[in-house]
Design an enzyme around this catalytic site. Structure first.
Site, short mmCIF file in Angstrom:
data_model
loop_
_atom_site.label_atom_id
_atom_site.label_comp_id
_atom_site.label_asym_id
_atom_site.label_seq_id
_atom_site.Cartn_x
_atom_site.Cartn_y
_atom_site.Cartn_z
CG LEU A 28 18.62 4.79 -5.57
CD1 LEU A 28 18.80 6.01 -6.14
CD2 LEU A 28 19.09 4.04 -7.49
CD GLU A 29 18.61 1.76 1.08
OE1 GLU A 29 20.05 1.22 1.15
OE2 GLU A 29 18.74 3.07 1.88
N PRO A 69 8.48 -4.69 5.20
CG PRO A 69 6.84 -6.01 6.65
CD PRO A 69 7.99 -6.20 6.19
NE ARG A 70 8.28 3.75 3.50
CZ ARG A 70 9.22 4.51 3.68
NH1 ARG A 70 10.58 3.65 3.68
NH2 ARG A 70 9.65 6.08 3.94
CD GLU A 81 10.67 11.28 3.55
OE1 GLU A 81 10.13 11.33 2.67
OE2 GLU A 81 10.85 10.45 4.67
CG MET A 127 12.26 0.68 13.39
SD MET A 127 11.59 1.14 11.79
CE MET A 127 12.24 2.29 11.10
CD GLU A 170 18.96 -5.16 11.26
OE1 GLU A 170 19.88 -5.43 11.16
OE2 GLU A 170 18.44 -6.37 11.07
CG ASN A 229 16.18 4.93 -2.32
OD1 ASN A 229 16.65 4.89 -3.49
ND2 ASN A 229 17.12 5.27 -0.95
#
Length: 423
Positions: A337-338, A268-269, A62, A309, A311, A335
């Protein structure tokens, strides 16, 4: 109903604190700045006495989606101070890394009357912009009671989430009634909100601001340089969750038989899982390079761990094929769309309900392939890696969808102006 909810929250507070401490064993930041969760923090006097726009973004996703909007607000409303809240340390880190002292950042208060009222007393916002669908009864109630207008931005609501809100129909209706305006990603999301009690005249379908991705020349140059240094096909696992890295590495090891030069790039998320994902690769006998150490994979490396983080957008630009995390478990996807913005073909698992409209658009255009199960992953990836023309066509279609759906951010800025004007 809200009073019962508040009483339950207070009763559960010891368990919530224990959970925070438990999470801090892997991510120590969770036990820091706990006072902010109770609405206790030092607020600069110019903020508490000035005009404030408050933007709430839950975590990294977000925050990244909101970042261009916040930049626009800094330019359009220089007389206002921007307060940006998050709920997670990773979101906090992103806000500070991207904006520094141009905005005032603090954790959002836990949704109890005391913390929320203390928070509002300190910042006194004129407008609250909530990203996506982060609805909390006390936060909404006390914010409106302070004569602050509330805009729900880039809103989405899956059928699954709507069923959950529907079980608390009265409380949900009360929350939705506090919203002055809603900018929704898709008509289906908006219809679910209306069915739950949102007055229809407060709803505007703008599309998703995530389509407004800016791949500037600096970023393109960085991606081109990294891609040239790798000089090999790259399989990207984007925003992967627990168990998904193992699935992806299973497919990757199968692919190595036909594509021995293939590099697996895992992002990883959650940063607290970086080390465990690294150990997973090592335990399989794979040679793993770590982005955080500045290691550039050589021919001896099979895996590159994206353990940094902020990137993902850059790393998406080097991919040959992208596999979307959160879609092979019942998380609802991440997401897409990246990668699509870079004209990278996208493959996902069956669980994309958090991005259903975007998934439908990309799939219909031929820019995305959604699989029924993880068993299909090796075959689907092999088919794409073998067929340059198909991969290029899918990537072009994905990028066309992104380009065709831009513009939500401009509509959202117009709505923000209307709310600040009280209309």
């Amino acid at each position: 109903m809200r009073f019962l909810y508040s009483a339950l929250f207070y009763l559960l507070l010891p368990a919530i604190l224990l959970r925070m401490l438990w999470r801090s064993l892997k991510a120590p930041a969770y036990r820091r700045r706990l006072a902010e969760r109770f609405g206790v923090f030092d607020c600069p006097p110019e903020i508490s006495s000035g005009q404030v726009i408050w933007v709430h973004a839950v975590s990294v996703g977000e925050t990244l989606a909101a970042a261009p909007l916040i930049e626009d607000l800094l330019v359009a409303y220089p007389e206002h101070h921007l307060v940006v809240t998050t709920t997670t340390p990773t979101g906090s880190e992103r806000v500070r890394a991207v904006f520094g002292d141009r905005v005032f950042h603090v954790y959002s208060p836990w949704d109890m009357p005391g913390p929320v009222r203390r928070f509002l007393k300190r910042i006194r916002p004129q407008l609250l912009v909530i990203m996506e669908t982060e609805l909390w009864p006390n936060l909404l109630h006390y914010t409106r009671r302070e004569d602050c207008r509330i805009l729900l931005a880039n809103a989405r609501l899956s059928a699954r989430s709507a069923r959950g809100y529907g079980r608390l129909a009265r409380l949900t209706r009360q929350m939705l009634d506090q919203l002055n305006a809603v900018a929704c990603q898709a008509q289906a999301d908006g219809q679910r909100l209306v069915e739950l009690g949102l007055p229809e005249d407060r709803l505007t379908v703008t599309g998703s601001i995530k389509f407004d991705i800016d791949l500037d020349e600096t970023l393109r140059a960085q991606a081109a340089q990294l891609k040239a240094s790798l000089a090999r096909p790259v399989l990207l696992g984007s925003s992967t969750h627990e168990r998904e890295e193992a699935l992806l590495l299973d497919a990757f090891e199968t692919l190595l038989e036909d594509f021995p030069n293939l590099l697996c790039l895992l992002v990883p998320r959650h940063p607290e899982r970086f080390e465990s994902v690294y150990q997973l690769g090592v335990a399989r006998g794979l040679t793993v390079a770590r982005r955080s150490l500045g290691e550039v994979p050589g021919s001896q490396h099979q895996v590159l761990l994206g353990d940094t983080m902020g990137e993902l957008r850059l790393l998406s630009g080097v991919a040959s094929v992208c596999v979307i995390g959160g879609s092979f478990i019942e998380h609802g996807g991440q997401n897409v769309l990246e990668a699509a913005a870079w004209a990278v073909p996208v493959v996902s698992g069956p669980h994309m309900f958090n991005f259903s409209e975007i998934t439908s658009l990309l799939s219909a255009a031929g820019g995305m392939q959604q699989l029924a199960s993880a068993d299909q992953l090796p075959g689907a990836l092999a088919g794409l890696l073998k067929d340059d023309a198909r991969r290029e066509a899918m990537g072009f279609a994905a990028a066309e969808v992104v380009a065709a759906n831009r513009g939500a951010r401009a509509q959202l800025l117009t709505m923000i102006g209307q709310q600040l004007a009280g209309t």
